[in-house]
Write an enzyme that holds these catalytic residues in place. Sequence first.
Site, short mmCIF file in Angstrom:
data_model
loop_
_atom_site.label_atom_id
_atom_site.label_comp_id
_atom_site.label_asym_id
_atom_site.label_seq_id
_atom_site.Cartn_x
_atom_site.Cartn_y
_atom_site.Cartn_z
N PRO A 2 -27.74 17.39 -12.16
CA PRO A 2 -29.18 17.44 -12.43
C PRO A 2 -29.47 17.08 -13.88
CG PRO A 2 -28.34 19.53 -11.56
CD PRO A 2 -27.17 18.72 -11.98
N GLU A 3 -30.21 16.02 -14.05
CA GLU A 3 -30.69 15.66 -15.38
C GLU A 3 -32.12 16.16 -15.48
OE1 GLU A 3 -29.28 13.28 -17.77
OE2 GLU A 3 -27.65 12.33 -16.68
N HIS A 91 -19.56 28.26 -2.18
CA HIS A 91 -20.25 28.19 -3.48
C HIS A 91 -21.73 28.56 -3.43
CE1 HIS A 91 -16.50 26.23 -4.34
NE2 HIS A 91 -16.83 25.17 -3.64
N ARG A 110 -19.02 23.94 -9.26
CA ARG A 110 -18.24 23.94 -10.51
C ARG A 110 -18.54 25.11 -11.42
NH1 ARG A 110 -18.45 17.46 -11.72
NH2 ARG A 110 -18.03 16.91 -9.58
#
Length: 273
Positions: A2-3, A91, A110
Site C-alpha cells: 500500500p502506497e 495472517h 509480513r
Amino acid sequence: MPELPEVETICKGLAPHLIGRTITRAIIREYRLRWPILQKLPKILLQQSIIGISRRGKYILIQMAQGTLMIHLGMSGRVRIIQPTLALQAHDHVDIILDNQTALRFTDPRRFGSIHWIDSHTDPYEHRLLINLGPEPLTTALSGDYLWQRAQKRKTAIKAFIMDSHIVVGVGNIYANEALFLAQIKPTRAAGDVSRTEFNTLVKMIRKVLLTAIKAGGTTLKDFVSHEGMPGYFQQKLKVYGRGGEACVVCKQPLIEIRLGQRSTVYCGRCQR
DNA sequence: AGTATCTCCTGCGTGC
DNA sequence: TGCACGCAGGAGATAC
C-alpha cells in the site's frame, strides 16, 4: 504494497462503514506486528464509538470517542470490511467487530504493519511516529522551494531523499521511480545538486503520479467491501518501475536498473540527467 | 546532524 | 518435487 494513494482510497472506502458505528468486540490473534500491539487494546476498544477516519502519510487514523486507533499497513497489510463469520485465513491478525454484524479485519502476512492506540489526552499528531513527518505531498505544504531548501548541502541521492518520510511523506519506491522519470531527473544525483527549477517540476510530477493512482483507486472504491482487485497504482501505466531492460517509452533506449539504498531503481540514461 | 546500513517478515520466483 | 536462495519493500533503529 500500500502506497499513499491506496491508503487514501482505503480511508475513503472505510469511512461509510465505520463512522457512527460502535465496537462490540475486538479480537487480536497475533500481537507481534512491527511493534507489539498493546495487550489491553481489545478491552480499550470495547464500546468505543467511531467518529472519523483520516490519514497522516501512510498512517490510518481512526478517531474514536476516547482516542485514536492508528494503523500502518507496512508492506503487505490489508484492511477489509467483512462478515465476522467469514472463514479465517492465514495472517488474519485482528478483527474489530461492529454493532451491525460487520467487522474490520486486518491481515498482514509480513507483519511490517502496526497498530497503536493513542489516548484522547494526546494529540495524535504529537505521537512519536507522526511528529517528525514531512509535509503531505498533495497539499500546499509541499513545494519545490521547500524541497530545495531542505536539500541544500545534502549528498544523499535525490531518490532516497524524496523517499524519506521526514522530508515528505507518501513517496514510496514505485512513485519515486515514476516521478523522477517524469521530471527527467537521474535518481542517483545528489539532492543538493538538484536545482530549484527541477524541484518545482519534481513536485508537480510527484503529485501527478499520486493523483493518477488515487483516481484509478477510486474506480474500485464502490466495490470496496468485497473487491479483491489490484490496488489503484497497478492500474496506471508504470513507465519505469518493473521495466528494467525494456525500452524507454520516450526514447526507446533500454531502461537501466540499479540498486540504490537497497531499493530497486529504474531510470532512462538518456531522458534523465 | 547527515549518511549508510541493518532490520523486521513471508511469499514468490529462480536455479540446481 | 523439493530445496536453498535472493528479492520484494516502509521506515524506524543503529552505527558511524
